[in-house]
Write a protein that holds these residues in place. Structure first.
Motif, PDB file in Angstrom:
ATOM      1  N   VAL A 100       0.634  -1.531   0.371  1.00 26.44           N
ATOM      2  CA  VAL A 100       0.146   0.144   0.173  1.00 26.44           C
ATOM      3  C   VAL A 100       0.855   1.639  -0.080  1.00 26.44           C
ATOM      4  CG1 VAL A 100      -1.687   1.171   1.247  1.00 26.44           C
ATOM      5  CG2 VAL A 100      -2.092  -1.466   1.173  1.00 26.44           C
ATOM      6  N   GLY A 101       0.432   2.555  -0.697  1.00 28.87           N
ATOM      7  CA  GLY A 101       1.752   3.322  -1.141  1.00 28.87           C
ATOM      8  C   GLY A 101       0.051   4.263  -0.765  1.00 28.87           C
ATOM      9  N   GLN A 145      -2.157   1.506  -4.829  1.00 32.40           N
ATOM     10  CA  GLN A 145      -1.242   0.133  -5.241  1.00 32.40           C
ATOM     11  C   GLN A 145      -0.106  -0.148  -5.565  1.00 32.40           C
ATOM     12  OE1 GLN A 145      -0.034  -3.559  -4.736  1.00 32.40           O
ATOM     13  NE2 GLN A 145      -2.524  -3.493  -3.458  1.00 32.40           N
ATOM     14  N   ARG A 146       0.893  -0.224  -5.356  1.00 35.34           N
ATOM     15  CA  ARG A 146       2.162  -0.679  -5.182  1.00 35.34           C
ATOM     16  C   ARG A 146       2.912  -1.356  -6.585  1.00 35.34           C
ATOM     17  NH1 ARG A 146       6.336  -0.482  -1.276  1.00 35.34           N
ATOM     18  NH2 ARG A 146       7.232   0.060  -3.259  1.00 35.34           N
ATOM     19  N   PHE A 147       1.936  -2.327  -6.228  1.00 30.98           N
ATOM     20  CA  PHE A 147       1.998  -3.648  -7.526  1.00 30.98           C
ATOM     21  C   PHE A 147       0.933  -4.018  -8.911  1.00 30.98           C
ATOM     22  CE2 PHE A 147       4.093  -4.026  -3.959  1.00 30.98           C
ATOM     23  CZ  PHE A 147       5.492  -4.069  -4.019  1.00 30.98           C
ATOM     24  N   SER A 148       1.167  -4.489 -10.101  1.00 36.05           N
ATOM     25  CA  SER A 148       0.762  -4.538 -10.657  1.00 36.05           C
ATOM     26  C   SER A 148       0.138  -5.224 -10.754  1.00 36.05           C
ATOM     27  CB  SER A 148       1.825  -4.904 -12.152  1.00 36.05           C
ATOM     28  OG  SER A 148       0.336  -5.827 -12.853  1.00 36.05           O
ATOM     29  N   CYS A 172      -6.699  -5.135  -7.417  1.00 37.33           N
ATOM     30  CA  CYS A 172      -7.218  -5.078  -5.952  1.00 37.33           C
ATOM     31  C   CYS A 172      -9.013  -3.938  -6.029  1.00 37.33           C
ATOM     32  CB  CYS A 172      -6.182  -4.070  -5.432  1.00 37.33           C
ATOM     33  SG  CYS A 172      -5.258  -4.789  -4.258  1.00 37.33           S
ATOM     34  N   ASN A 173      -9.117  -3.975  -7.490  1.00 36.79           N
ATOM     35  CA  ASN A 173     -10.726  -3.973  -7.789  1.00 36.79           C
ATOM     36  C   ASN A 173     -10.980  -4.761  -8.122  1.00 36.79           C
ATOM     37  OD1 ASN A 173     -12.341  -1.393  -8.100  1.00 36.79           O
ATOM     38  ND2 ASN A 173     -12.136  -1.586 -10.878  1.00 36.79           N
ATOM     39  N   ARG A 174     -10.883  -6.246  -7.797  1.00 37.53           N
ATOM     40  CA  ARG A 174     -12.041  -7.276  -8.429  1.00 37.53           C
ATOM     41  C   ARG A 174     -11.962  -8.219  -6.548  1.00 37.53           C
ATOM     42  NH1 ARG A 174     -11.984  -4.904 -12.635  1.00 37.53           N
ATOM     43  NH2 ARG A 174     -11.850  -5.530 -14.301  1.00 37.53           N
ATOM     44  N   PRO A 175     -12.626  -8.976  -6.801  1.00 33.66           N
ATOM     45  CA  PRO A 175     -12.991  -9.939  -5.275  1.00 33.66           C
ATOM     46  C   PRO A 175     -11.602 -11.631  -5.737  1.00 33.66           C
ATOM     47  CG  PRO A 175     -14.758  -9.367  -6.504  1.00 33.66           C
ATOM     48  CD  PRO A 175     -14.055  -8.536  -7.470  1.00 33.66           C
ATOM     49  N   PRO A 176     -11.722 -12.008  -4.396  1.00 34.62           N
ATOM     50  CA  PRO A 176     -11.243 -13.021  -4.736  1.00 34.62           C
ATOM     51  C   PRO A 176     -11.069 -14.376  -6.079  1.00 34.62           C
ATOM     52  CG  PRO A 176     -11.114 -12.316  -2.500  1.00 34.62           C
ATOM     53  CD  PRO A 176     -11.642 -11.668  -3.604  1.00 34.62           C
ATOM     54  N   GLU A 177     -13.401 -13.724  -6.196  1.00 37.16           N
ATOM     55  CA  GLU A 177     -13.330 -14.732  -6.822  1.00 37.16           C
ATOM     56  C   GLU A 177     -13.927 -14.800  -7.677  1.00 37.16           C
ATOM     57  OE1 GLU A 177     -14.459 -13.283  -3.982  1.00 37.16           O
ATOM     58  OE2 GLU A 177     -16.773 -12.410  -4.001  1.00 37.16           O
ATOM     59  N   SER A 178     -13.313 -13.085  -8.616  1.00 40.00           N
ATOM     60  CA  SER A 178     -13.136 -13.171  -9.590  1.00 40.00           C
ATOM     61  C   SER A 178     -12.288 -13.440 -10.330  1.00 40.00           C
ATOM     62  CB  SER A 178     -13.271 -11.129 -10.103  1.00 40.00           C
ATOM     63  OG  SER A 178     -13.189 -10.951 -11.210  1.00 40.00           O
ATOM     64  N   PRO A 179     -12.432 -13.954 -11.252  1.00 41.22           N
ATOM     65  CA  PRO A 179     -10.971 -14.805 -12.508  1.00 41.22           C
ATOM     66  C   PRO A 179     -10.331 -13.938 -12.844  1.00 41.22           C
ATOM     67  CG  PRO A 179     -13.138 -15.585 -13.523  1.00 41.22           C
ATOM     68  CD  PRO A 179     -13.735 -13.917 -12.972  1.00 41.22           C
ATOM     69  N   SER A 180     -10.814 -12.398 -13.156  1.00 45.87           N
ATOM     70  CA  SER A 180      -9.479 -11.416 -13.618  1.00 45.87           C
ATOM     71  C   SER A 180      -9.183 -10.806 -12.031  1.00 45.87           C
ATOM     72  CB  SER A 180     -10.507 -10.341 -14.046  1.00 45.87           C
ATOM     73  OG  SER A 180     -11.561  -9.913 -13.696  1.00 45.87           O
ATOM     74  N   ALA A 197      -1.490 -10.799   0.595  1.00 41.27           N
ATOM     75  CA  ALA A 197       0.311  -9.379   0.639  1.00 41.27           C
ATOM     76  C   ALA A 197      -0.473  -8.456  -0.509  1.00 41.27           C
ATOM     77  CB  ALA A 197       1.025 -10.352  -0.169  1.00 41.27           C
ATOM     78  N   LEU A 198      -1.801  -8.341  -1.091  1.00 43.00           N
ATOM     79  CA  LEU A 198      -1.887  -7.681  -1.591  1.00 43.00           C
ATOM     80  C   LEU A 198      -3.185  -6.835  -1.941  1.00 43.00           C
ATOM     81  CD1 LEU A 198       0.096  -9.035  -3.762  1.00 43.00           C
ATOM     82  CD2 LEU A 198      -0.464  -6.876  -5.121  1.00 43.00           C
ATOM     83  N   TYR A 199      -4.186  -8.017  -1.657  1.00 38.28           N
ATOM     84  CA  TYR A 199      -5.867  -7.414  -1.688  1.00 38.28           C
ATOM     85  C   TYR A 199      -5.940  -6.631  -0.178  1.00 38.28           C
ATOM     86  CZ  TYR A 199     -10.843  -8.187  -2.029  1.00 38.28           C
ATOM     87  OH  TYR A 199     -11.979  -8.006  -2.004  1.00 38.28           O
ATOM     88  N   VAL A 200      -6.218  -7.603   0.272  1.00 37.87           N
ATOM     89  CA  VAL A 200      -6.867  -7.171   1.667  1.00 37.87           C
ATOM     90  C   VAL A 200      -5.923  -5.991   2.835  1.00 37.87           C
ATOM     91  CG1 VAL A 200      -6.756  -8.341   4.329  1.00 37.87           C
ATOM     92  CG2 VAL A 200      -7.518  -9.778   1.932  1.00 37.87           C
ATOM     93  N   PRO A 201      -4.544  -5.910   2.939  1.00 42.22           N
ATOM     94  CA  PRO A 201      -3.958  -5.003   3.251  1.00 42.22           C
ATOM     95  C   PRO A 201      -4.586  -2.916   2.449  1.00 42.22           C
ATOM     96  CG  PRO A 201      -2.559  -6.552   1.810  1.00 42.22           C
ATOM     97  CD  PRO A 201      -3.723  -6.872   2.088  1.00 42.22           C
ATOM     98  N   PHE A 202      -4.844  -3.999   1.267  1.00 45.70           N
ATOM     99  CA  PHE A 202      -5.352  -2.480   0.579  1.00 45.70           C
ATOM    100  C   PHE A 202      -6.730  -1.895   0.604  1.00 45.70           C
ATOM    101  CE2 PHE A 202      -6.591   0.021  -3.400  1.00 45.70           C
ATOM    102  CZ  PHE A 202      -5.354   0.635  -3.541  1.00 45.70           C
ATOM    103  N   HIS A 203      -7.995  -3.311   0.737  1.00 47.93           N
ATOM    104  CA  HIS A 203      -8.985  -2.324   1.275  1.00 47.93           C
ATOM    105  C   HIS A 203      -8.487  -2.216   3.130  1.00 47.93           C
ATOM    106  CE1 HIS A 203     -10.204  -1.904  -2.622  1.00 47.93           C
ATOM    107  NE2 HIS A 203      -9.696  -3.034  -2.728  1.00 47.93           N
ATOM    108  N   ASP A 204      -8.326  -3.051   3.711  1.00 47.51           N
ATOM    109  CA  ASP A 204      -7.795  -2.966   4.968  1.00 47.51           C
ATOM    110  C   ASP A 204      -7.636  -1.573   5.943  1.00 47.51           C
ATOM    111  OD1 ASP A 204      -9.234  -5.320   6.268  1.00 47.51           O
ATOM    112  OD2 ASP A 204      -7.609  -5.855   6.036  1.00 47.51           O
TER     113      ASP A 204
END
Lengths: 257, 257
Positions: free
Chosen positions: A16-17, A80-83, A89-97, A125-132
């Protein structure tokens, strides 16, 4: 050392940035696709340098415009500091994208046959800390009686699957269109082509961040999509940021009235 | 206050329970379905007290047996303090049974039409911290040159969809069957019916925890399923724990040789 902390090297830091953390403005700028950086442990994801620097890996110009808006609006910016290819990070884990095996016409070999452990590591590492962190910033402000306006900044490729897109600025919204409506009204007669939910919209699953952070509490929100050929250099970025700043300022003022 | 910390009341605490943290044994016991507790904010999930205390909400007896094994094996025990109906920590977020709308014959109204924000809150509050903590414990031990054996403890209902299950103890494994094989060999001629990958197996998606924490590093592992009518009271729990302790001890010794 959690999965999260071991995912990145020490030099890479964390996902997170945040900039302008102490900003006084109501707007919270969110940039999920700010970076094309792939963590060392994933190497190149099997992609050429061309693809890795293209819109497939990030939203070119979006962070630059978001930074200019952060200054103009006195707004905190979280990015978000990574690709997006590592985790979008604009998709939930259940999304194929969320961890796509294909993006536009490009296969993403580094995302083929991910194990459950690999998917968990990226989610953790990426999704949950970003939205938290987004939710933490919002909750702190609400606790202090502050208003929060959630604005996400994206860019899109002018040519997608071989087709040119006429739209220059997309004003996207989910079920709450208040801010988008006001911005679209303000953009009538503008020199730029500004469209509603174009080149895609909520039916394409692109409003995840708005759904997570704005809709539950009824916060004003909008997702801004800028055609990336219009923000290729600093001068263009400044022009678009000025355009959006004026549009957003008028729109927010009209809603306040 | 992150999503995670706001999910529970102060009295409820957090999702992860740890006992015997300083244990010297190699085994790490994991109990994902230890509890039938639903966080206050979700009330009853629309379920009757009968369903909420049944195998639908948790694995009755599993935590009690895991605690006895923790003592006997000098093993650290990590368990989930909330119901599998809120988030089933033995499933990834993309699995429909992570936050199930139906379990066996029971609808779970509190899980109908979850918003993306509600799904995120549960993933962030229950799933990610649980597996982050498991992985942290394993990484710390590995950093200290210790062996780790991952053993998950579950129970299953004797009657499922109206059919009685003959199996009494299931020894489940994914692609690494070393410990399971040794335990099944040790159980030959036992008074209990001990079967491999019965009443279900990896093809049913039940080995998520093993896939996250044991398979990537090649750690010895097994998932133990106990028919819950055999561990309904303390005496029975002690008998089964003693049986499993002996079985596991012999199996681990045979692998060490």
């Amino acid at each position: 050392m959690t999965v999260r902390s071991r995912f990145f090297t020490e030099a890479e830091g964390q996902a997170v940035g945040i900039e302008n953390a102490g900003a006084a403005g109501d707007v919270l700028l969110v940039c999920e696709h700010a970076s094309a950086t792939v963590p060392q442990r994933l190497s190149t994801l099997g992609l050429s340098p061309e693809v890795l620097s293209s819109h497939v890996a990030w939203d070119p110009g979006a962070l630059a415009v978001a930074r200019l808006l952060s200054e103009k609006l006195d707004a905190t910016l979280i990015y978000q500091r990574f690709s997006r290819l590592v985790y979008d990070c604009n998709r939930p884990p259940e999304s194929p994208s969320a961890m796509p095996v294909k993006s536009e016409v490009y296969d993403i070999p580094g995302n083929f046959d991910l194990t459950e452990a690999e998917r968990f590591a990226r989610t953790s590492a990426l999704y949950v800390p970003f939205h938290d962190r987004v939710s933490e910033i919002i909750a702190e402000r609400q606790a202090n009686g502050r208003k929060v306006v959630v604005v996400t900044i994206h860019s899109f490729t002018p040519v997608y699957h071989g087709r040119f897109r006429e739209v220059e600025i997309g004003i996207l919204h989910d079920t709450d269109s208040r801010l988008a409506d006001a911005m679209l009204t303000g953009a009538e007669g503008a020199s730029l082509t500004v469209n509603r939910n174009d080149p895609y919209g909520p039916e394409d699953g692109v409003t995840h961040t708005l759904r997570l952070h704005a809709l539950p509490d009824g916060l004003l929100n909008v997702m801004i999509e800028i055609r990336n050929d219009l923000i290729a250099d600093e001068g263009e970025q400044a022009n678009i940021a000025a355009f959006l700043h004026e549009l957003m300022g008028k729109a927010l003022a009209s809603i306040d009235e």
